[in-house]
Motif scaffolding. Structure first.
Motif, short mmCIF file in Angstrom:
data_model
loop_
_atom_site.label_atom_id
_atom_site.label_comp_id
_atom_site.label_asym_id
_atom_site.label_seq_id
_atom_site.Cartn_x
_atom_site.Cartn_y
_atom_site.Cartn_z
N LEU A 115 -0.56 -36.23 59.08
CA LEU A 115 -1.20 -35.24 59.94
C LEU A 115 -0.45 -35.07 61.26
N GLU A 116 0.16 -36.12 61.75
CA GLU A 116 0.99 -36.00 62.95
C GLU A 116 2.20 -35.11 62.66
N LEU A 117 2.84 -35.31 61.52
CA LEU A 117 3.99 -34.50 61.15
C LEU A 117 3.59 -33.03 60.95
N LEU A 118 2.45 -32.82 60.33
CA LEU A 118 1.97 -31.45 60.12
C LEU A 118 1.65 -30.78 61.45
N LEU A 119 1.02 -31.52 62.34
CA LEU A 119 0.66 -30.96 63.64
C LEU A 119 1.90 -30.56 64.43
N GLU A 120 2.91 -31.41 64.38
CA GLU A 120 4.17 -31.09 65.07
C GLU A 120 4.79 -29.81 64.50
N PHE A 121 4.75 -29.67 63.19
CA PHE A 121 5.29 -28.47 62.54
C PHE A 121 4.52 -27.23 62.96
N PHE A 122 3.19 -27.28 62.91
CA PHE A 122 2.40 -26.10 63.24
C PHE A 122 2.55 -25.71 64.71
N HIS A 123 2.71 -26.69 65.58
CA HIS A 123 2.92 -26.38 67.00
C HIS A 123 4.21 -25.59 67.21
N GLN A 124 5.18 -25.79 66.33
CA GLN A 124 6.44 -25.04 66.43
C GLN A 124 6.30 -23.62 65.90
N LYS A 125 5.33 -23.41 65.01
CA LYS A 125 5.21 -22.12 64.32
C LYS A 125 4.13 -21.21 64.89
N MET A 126 3.09 -21.78 65.45
CA MET A 126 1.91 -21.01 65.82
C MET A 126 1.75 -20.90 67.34
N PRO A 127 1.05 -19.87 67.81
CA PRO A 127 0.74 -19.78 69.24
C PRO A 127 -0.03 -21.03 69.69
N ASP A 340 4.47 -35.18 48.66
CA ASP A 340 5.29 -34.12 48.08
C ASP A 340 4.74 -32.75 48.45
N LEU A 341 5.66 -31.80 48.62
CA LEU A 341 5.32 -30.48 49.15
C LEU A 341 5.44 -29.41 48.07
N SER A 360 10.07 -37.97 53.78
CA SER A 360 11.49 -38.25 53.66
C SER A 360 12.37 -37.05 54.00
N SER A 361 12.08 -35.89 53.42
CA SER A 361 12.93 -34.72 53.68
C SER A 361 12.39 -33.81 54.76
N GLY A 362 11.12 -33.96 55.12
CA GLY A 362 10.57 -33.18 56.22
C GLY A 362 10.09 -31.81 55.79
N LEU A 363 9.31 -31.18 56.67
CA LEU A 363 8.71 -29.89 56.35
C LEU A 363 9.68 -28.73 56.46
N GLY A 364 10.54 -28.77 57.47
CA GLY A 364 11.40 -27.62 57.69
C GLY A 364 12.26 -27.28 56.49
N ALA A 365 12.73 -28.31 55.78
CA ALA A 365 13.65 -28.09 54.67
C ALA A 365 12.98 -27.48 53.45
N CYS A 366 11.69 -27.73 53.28
CA CYS A 366 11.05 -27.31 52.02
C CYS A 366 11.02 -25.79 51.88
N PHE A 367 10.93 -25.07 52.98
CA PHE A 367 10.82 -23.62 52.91
C PHE A 367 12.13 -22.96 52.48
N ASP A 368 13.21 -23.72 52.53
CA ASP A 368 14.51 -23.19 52.09
C ASP A 368 14.86 -23.61 50.67
N THR A 369 13.98 -24.33 50.01
CA THR A 369 14.26 -24.78 48.65
C THR A 369 13.98 -23.67 47.66
N LYS A 370 14.61 -23.78 46.50
CA LYS A 370 14.36 -22.82 45.43
C LYS A 370 12.90 -22.85 45.00
N ALA A 371 12.31 -24.06 45.04
CA ALA A 371 10.91 -24.21 44.64
C ALA A 371 10.00 -23.31 45.46
N PHE A 372 10.24 -23.25 46.75
CA PHE A 372 9.41 -22.41 47.63
C PHE A 372 9.87 -20.96 47.61
N GLN A 373 11.17 -20.73 47.68
CA GLN A 373 11.66 -19.36 47.79
C GLN A 373 11.42 -18.55 46.52
#
Length: 457
Positions: A115-127, A340-341, A360-373
């Motif tokens: 939840l700390e990692l998720l919160l840090e990610f959302f703070h970067q993306k959201m107002p 896992d994401l 391990s790989s972090g949130l930022g990287a998952c959005f650039d994977t083939k799985a997500f794209q």
């Protein structure tokens, strides 16, 4: 359906029969613009320069709005599975049985770290003034209840929390915890009586759970921040009217009559045919309207209300399944109990769509994977039969996980195509008769501007 195009104005309007005695619709499919026209004046109106020029002038704004809805949103919610396990063995579940029987719980330490990692990610993306949503999802999150409630208490100022549960493990203490904090709650019930519910929702030993869930709903009477999902299958299809009557009697504020997802074979086995489904579904919707007229109390069917909003106010829609690309990996994503994401919970049983690991790989990287794209780049215009469909932006050809497993690829149709068409026809009939607000949440349009209105006399 007939295409009409003016030589002077640009919009391509498609006539769409809504099975109404007086009106038909015309739709500009690329932008989801629509208008109702009287059948006896449709030819006259479609040749009216004022009508065509006014639409043509607004097309760029409509296109920009639709483009933002489809491609301009950022992630603001996460479906978080605190456990892989479930105490039920529903016949149509989209998660593998082995996972639900023998999977792992996430520890308190790992949950707090996540939840700390998720919160840090959302703070970067959201107002900064907006809070992200975190829905404890499943399998069955109440099998890890102590850690879930501990996380909610610790992060209560950081997230808007929700819990999706089968309802069988909610005792009074748990209900008091949830309701005292205003947490949104989703439960599931598939029949008006045990004999129907227990056909598809039961324990691994085959025991039914209907009475337990109804007892939970009785305890929730008066709480406004919850809903109940009915997954529609061949086993309960003919009981949908009785289903909404039960929900209304229990003062359930919101329900969903969701078509079964055919991501795994169990769902496909109980998939109803579109025409039979549509008839039963619309009959149930009509019954909710009768009950509202009789009592003054609404039972909003949220998945249908979302189709209405997709027609009357696309950016006000609350669910992001009925648009292309869908919300998976774009507006929300899913985290399983190992970190896992996945683009959406519907993909958790499909290893191909694992986009990495939160720890391990972090949130930022998952959005650039083939799985997500592969999900976020899905375009309805590129799907056979959908690209020329006038209601493509009211439907979105859901669900990509279902399309992949049922029809052999992400860029294939999902199931229930004709069912969606009948929903849209019904919505437009309601609008023609001035009844659409009766099926929506009160004050749904508060703060929603009208961007175009035109009446021809």
């Amino acid at each position: 359906m007939t295409d009409t195009r003016s030589a002077q104005a640009g919009p391509k309007l498609v006539r769409f029969d809504i099975n109404h005695p007086e009106y038909e619709a015309v739709i500009e499919a690329d932008t989801a613009f629509w208008s109702l026209v009287r059948k006896d004046r449709s030819a006259e109106i479609l040749d009216n320069p004022e009508f065509l020029v006014n639409i043509g002038e607004r097309i760029p704004a409509f296109a920009e709005e639709m483009n933002h809805l489809r491609f301009g949103l950022v992630p603001s919610a996460v479906y978080f599975n605190p456990t892989e396990r479930c105490n039920l063995n529903c016949t149509y579940c989209y998660l593998p049985e082995e996972m639900r029987r023998h999977g792992q719980n996430m520890s308190r330490e790992k949950m707090f770290e996540a939840l700390e990692l998720l919160l840090e990610f959302f703070h970067q993306k959201m107002p900064a003034e907006d809070k992200p949503q975190l829905i404890f999802h499943g399998s069955e999150p109440m099998l890890n209840r102590e850690n879930v409630f501990s996380a909610i208490e610790h992060f209560k100022d950081d997230f808007i929390f929700g819990i999706q549960t089968n309802g069988t493990l909610l005792d009074q203490e748990a209900i008091d915890f949830i309701t005292s904090r205003g947490i949104s709650l989703g439960l599931s019930l598939d029949g008006p009586v045990p004999e129907i519910t227990d056909r598809t929702r039961h324990t691994f030993s085959g025991h039914g759970i209907h009475d337990k869930v109804v007892q939970t709903l009785e305890r929730l009477r008066g709480y406004r921040n919850y809903s109940v999902i009915t997954t529609v299958t061949t086993e309960n299809l003919e009981y949908l009217t009785e289903m909404v009557e039960l929900f209304h009697s229990l003062e359930v504020p919101t329900c969903m009559l969701n078509q079964v997802r055919c991501t795994l074979p169990g769902g496909e086995k109980v998939r109803p045919e579109d025409d039979v489904f549509a008839a039963a579904y619309l009959e149930a919707l009509e019954r909710t309207h009768e009950l509202y007229r009789e009592t003054g109390r609404k039972l909003v069917v949220a998945n249908f209300a979302n189709i209405i909003l997709g027609v009357v106010a696309p950016t006000a829609r609350r669910l992001m399944c009925d648009i292309s690309p869908c919300g998976g990996g774009r507006c929300f994503f899913a985290v399983n109990a190992k970190g896992d994401l996945f683009p959406c919970s519907e993909f958790i049983g499909l290893p191909k769509f694992n986009g990495g690991n939160l720890f391990s790989s972090g949130l930022g990287a998952c959005f650039d994977t083939k799985a997500f794209q592969s999900v976020t780049e899905r375009r309805i215009e590129e799907i056979d039969e959908c690209g020329s469909c006038p209601i493509r932006h009211f439907c979105g050809a859901p669900c990509p996980a279902e399309a992949h497993e049922l029809n052999g690829g992400i860029n294939k149709r999902g199931a229930f195509c004709d069912f969606y068409k009948e929903q849209v026809r019904y919505v437009l009939r309601l609008i023609a008769d001035g009844k659409e607000d009766d099926f929506l949440w009160d004050d749904w349009d508060q703060g929603t501007p009208t961007v175009f209105e035109m009446t021809l006399t």
